[in-house]
Design a protein around this motif. Structure first.
Motif, PDB file in Angstrom:
ATOM      1  N   GLU A 123       6.897  42.428  68.152  1.00 47.62           N
ATOM      2  CA  GLU A 123       5.953  42.484  67.041  1.00 47.62           C
ATOM      3  C   GLU A 123       4.944  43.605  67.225  1.00 47.62           C
ATOM      4  OE1 GLU A 123       6.080  41.108  64.130  1.00 47.62           O
ATOM      5  OE2 GLU A 123       7.965  40.163  64.731  1.00 47.62           O
ATOM      6  N   GLU A 124       4.648  43.938  68.480  1.00 47.17           N
ATOM      7  CA  GLU A 124       3.763  45.078  68.738  1.00 47.17           C
ATOM      8  C   GLU A 124       4.430  46.375  68.292  1.00 47.17           C
ATOM      9  OE1 GLU A 124       0.918  46.737  72.361  1.00 47.17           O
ATOM     10  OE2 GLU A 124       2.397  45.166  72.759  1.00 47.17           O
ATOM     11  N   LEU A 125       5.734  46.493  68.577  1.00 46.32           N
ATOM     12  CA  LEU A 125       6.478  47.656  68.106  1.00 46.32           C
ATOM     13  C   LEU A 125       6.482  47.716  66.583  1.00 46.32           C
ATOM     14  CD1 LEU A 125       8.452  50.049  68.270  1.00 46.32           C
ATOM     15  CD2 LEU A 125      10.306  48.373  68.457  1.00 46.32           C
ATOM     16  N   ILE A 126       6.799  46.593  65.945  1.00 50.26           N
ATOM     17  CA  ILE A 126       6.859  46.577  64.484  1.00 50.26           C
ATOM     18  C   ILE A 126       5.500  46.939  63.899  1.00 50.26           C
ATOM     19  CG2 ILE A 126       7.216  45.123  62.463  1.00 50.26           C
ATOM     20  CD1 ILE A 126       9.790  45.906  63.926  1.00 50.26           C
ATOM     21  N   GLY A 127       4.424  46.485  64.522  1.00 48.09           N
ATOM     22  CA  GLY A 127       3.095  46.836  64.052  1.00 48.09           C
ATOM     23  C   GLY A 127       2.867  48.335  64.040  1.00 48.09           C
ATOM     24  N   GLU A 128       3.368  49.028  65.071  1.00 46.74           N
ATOM     25  CA  GLU A 128       3.243  50.487  65.116  1.00 46.74           C
ATOM     26  C   GLU A 128       4.094  51.136  64.028  1.00 46.74           C
ATOM     27  OE1 GLU A 128       1.167  52.151  66.806  1.00 46.74           O
ATOM     28  OE2 GLU A 128       0.485  50.659  68.259  1.00 46.74           O
ATOM     29  N   LEU A 129       5.308  50.630  63.847  1.00 53.65           N
ATOM     30  CA  LEU A 129       6.218  51.233  62.870  1.00 53.65           C
ATOM     31  C   LEU A 129       5.683  51.082  61.451  1.00 53.65           C
ATOM     32  CD1 LEU A 129       9.732  50.166  64.238  1.00 53.65           C
ATOM     33  CD2 LEU A 129       8.292  52.116  64.879  1.00 53.65           C
ATOM     34  N   ARG A 130       5.023  49.994  61.178  1.00 54.78           N
ATOM     35  CA  ARG A 130       4.530  49.750  59.817  1.00 54.78           C
ATOM     36  C   ARG A 130       3.376  50.672  59.446  1.00 54.78           C
ATOM     37  NH1 ARG A 130       5.374  43.262  59.952  1.00 54.78           N
ATOM     38  NH2 ARG A 130       7.389  43.241  58.880  1.00 54.78           N
ATOM     39  N   GLN A 131       2.820  51.382  60.406  1.00 52.52           N
ATOM     40  CA  GLN A 131       1.771  52.351  60.106  1.00 52.52           C
ATOM     41  C   GLN A 131       2.345  53.651  59.554  1.00 52.52           C
ATOM     42  OE1 GLN A 131      -1.427  51.235  60.417  1.00 52.52           O
ATOM     43  NE2 GLN A 131      -0.348  49.352  61.022  1.00 52.52           N
ATOM     44  N   HIS A 132       3.661  53.802  59.624  1.00 49.22           N
ATOM     45  CA  HIS A 132       4.323  55.035  59.199  1.00 49.22           C
ATOM     46  C   HIS A 132       4.970  54.801  57.839  1.00 49.22           C
ATOM     47  CE1 HIS A 132       6.921  58.514  59.102  1.00 49.22           C
ATOM     48  NE2 HIS A 132       6.500  58.924  60.284  1.00 49.22           N
ATOM     49  N   PRO A 133       4.483  55.423  56.774  1.00 47.65           N
ATOM     50  CA  PRO A 133       4.973  55.105  55.430  1.00 47.65           C
ATOM     51  C   PRO A 133       6.412  55.515  55.170  1.00 47.65           C
ATOM     52  CG  PRO A 133       3.465  56.982  55.369  1.00 47.65           C
ATOM     53  CD  PRO A 133       3.393  56.417  56.749  1.00 47.65           C
ATOM     54  N   ASP A 134       6.930  56.484  55.923  1.00 49.51           N
ATOM     55  CA  ASP A 134       8.295  56.956  55.685  1.00 49.51           C
ATOM     56  C   ASP A 134       9.268  56.451  56.735  1.00 49.51           C
ATOM     57  OD1 ASP A 134       7.924  58.433  53.318  1.00 49.51           O
ATOM     58  OD2 ASP A 134       6.957  60.030  54.453  1.00 49.51           O
ATOM     59  N   LEU A 135       8.930  55.346  57.390  1.00 53.58           N
ATOM     60  CA  LEU A 135       9.823  54.752  58.380  1.00 53.58           C
ATOM     61  C   LEU A 135      10.329  53.420  57.829  1.00 53.58           C
ATOM     62  CD1 LEU A 135       9.211  54.573  62.211  1.00 53.58           C
ATOM     63  CD2 LEU A 135      10.447  52.791  60.981  1.00 53.58           C
ATOM     64  N   ARG A 136      11.619  53.366  57.553  1.00 52.02           N
ATOM     65  CA  ARG A 136      12.182  52.150  56.962  1.00 52.02           C
ATOM     66  C   ARG A 136      13.359  51.583  57.743  1.00 52.02           C
ATOM     67  NH1 ARG A 136      11.450  55.569  52.583  1.00 52.02           N
ATOM     68  NH2 ARG A 136      13.676  55.924  52.333  1.00 52.02           N
ATOM     69  N   TRP A 137      13.823  52.297  58.777  1.00 50.47           N
ATOM     70  CA  TRP A 137      15.046  51.882  59.458  1.00 50.47           C
ATOM     71  C   TRP A 137      14.833  51.809  60.967  1.00 50.47           C
ATOM     72  CZ3 TRP A 137      18.838  50.400  56.261  1.00 50.47           C
ATOM     73  CH2 TRP A 137      18.790  50.876  54.948  1.00 50.47           C
ATOM     74  N   LEU A 138      15.311  50.727  61.555  1.00 50.12           N
ATOM     75  CA  LEU A 138      15.266  50.507  62.999  1.00 50.12           C
ATOM     76  C   LEU A 138      16.675  50.103  63.432  1.00 50.12           C
ATOM     77  CD1 LEU A 138      13.621  50.115  65.650  1.00 50.12           C
ATOM     78  CD2 LEU A 138      13.254  47.748  64.920  1.00 50.12           C
ATOM     79  N   ILE A 139      17.264  50.881  64.339  1.00 50.14           N
ATOM     80  CA  ILE A 139      18.655  50.670  64.758  1.00 50.14           C
ATOM     81  C   ILE A 139      18.666  50.158  66.196  1.00 50.14           C
ATOM     82  CG2 ILE A 139      20.958  51.656  64.803  1.00 50.14           C
ATOM     83  CD1 ILE A 139      19.525  52.058  62.121  1.00 50.14           C
ATOM     84  N   CYS A 140      19.354  49.028  66.432  1.00 47.17           N
ATOM     85  CA  CYS A 140      19.373  48.399  67.757  1.00 47.17           C
ATOM     86  C   CYS A 140      20.805  48.221  68.252  1.00 47.17           C
ATOM     87  CB  CYS A 140      18.708  47.022  67.701  1.00 47.17           C
ATOM     88  SG  CYS A 140      17.033  47.045  67.056  1.00 47.17           S
ATOM     89  N   GLY A 141      20.938  48.037  69.546  1.00 44.31           N
ATOM     90  CA  GLY A 141      22.214  47.695  70.172  1.00 44.31           C
ATOM     91  C   GLY A 141      22.120  46.298  70.761  1.00 44.31           C
TER      92      GLY A 141
END
Length: 207
Positions: A123-141
């Motif tokens: 959730e800490e990572l997601i919190g950082e990502l949500r600050q970026h308006p043009d970031l919509r995709w997160l790819i995991c393995g």
């Protein structure tokens, strides 16, 4: 296993991928050995066991690769230094469409066994990502299966394994013999399309 025991696998991987007509970028997972990985695939690493996180631009897109390995544990963690680096990297590329890659999944999949091995500070990572308006995709393995989860404007894609797979329905750990699979992602403008390919006994000539 020791770094010397890991090295032949990394050398074989490098040999297999050397013929690809495109740039190659590696991500560290929980089964990797950072020292051996750096010896073979990242010879410019600042220290023998340095974590492998970085970003790069390509055709107008910004790509971010994170290192979620927590040595000795199946789950993952992004340390404070990496999160600070990520925050600054995203700030500097705020106007670019951005895709982030990380091995461990920050959101639970609803499968009890694999959800004991998430990114612990997801959730800490997601919190950082949500600050970026043009970031919509997160790819995991990590999870050895394909799944899509969308929350608050961010879509997380997980990816099957080129080795064994995990059951999509069993709440206990249940491994399946295959088939091997991988995810293909195409980006154009503000659009991303993706498909999962499973190799059911196919040869290169069958694909």
């Amino acid at each position: 296993m020791t770094p010397d025991e890991y090295e032949p696998s990394y050398r074989l991987l490098a040999e297999i991928l050397a013929g690809l007509p495109c740039p190659i970028h590696f991500l560290v997972g929980n089964h990797d050995h950072r020292v051996a990985f750096n010896r073979v695939l990242r010879r410019d690493a600042p220290t023998p066991d340095a974590p492998n996180y970085y970003s790069f631009d390509h055709r107008g897109y910004h790509f971010v690769a994170l290192d979620s390995q927590e040595p000795g544990r199946a789950g993952g963690l992004l340390d404070a230094a990496q999160l600070m680096w990520l925050r600054e990297d995203l700030r500097q590329h705020r106007e670019q469409p951005t895709i982030v890659f990380v091995h461990h999944h920050p959101w639970r999949l609803g499968l009890q066994w694999i959800d004991t091995m998430t990114l612990r500070n997801g959730e800490e990572l997601i919190g950082e990502l949500r600050q970026h308006p043009d970031l919509r995709w997160l790819i995991c393995g990590h999870v050895h299966l394909d799944q899509v989860i969308q929350r608050g404007g961010i879509t997380m894609l997980t990816t099957p394994s080129t080795c064994l797979q995990l059951s999509k329905v069993s709440q206990a750990g249940k491994m399946l013999p295959g088939p091997p699979g991988f995810r293909v992602i195409d980006v154009a403008g503000d659009q991303l399309s993706t498909r999962v390919v499973h190799l059911h006994g196919a040869t290169v000539h069958d694909i």
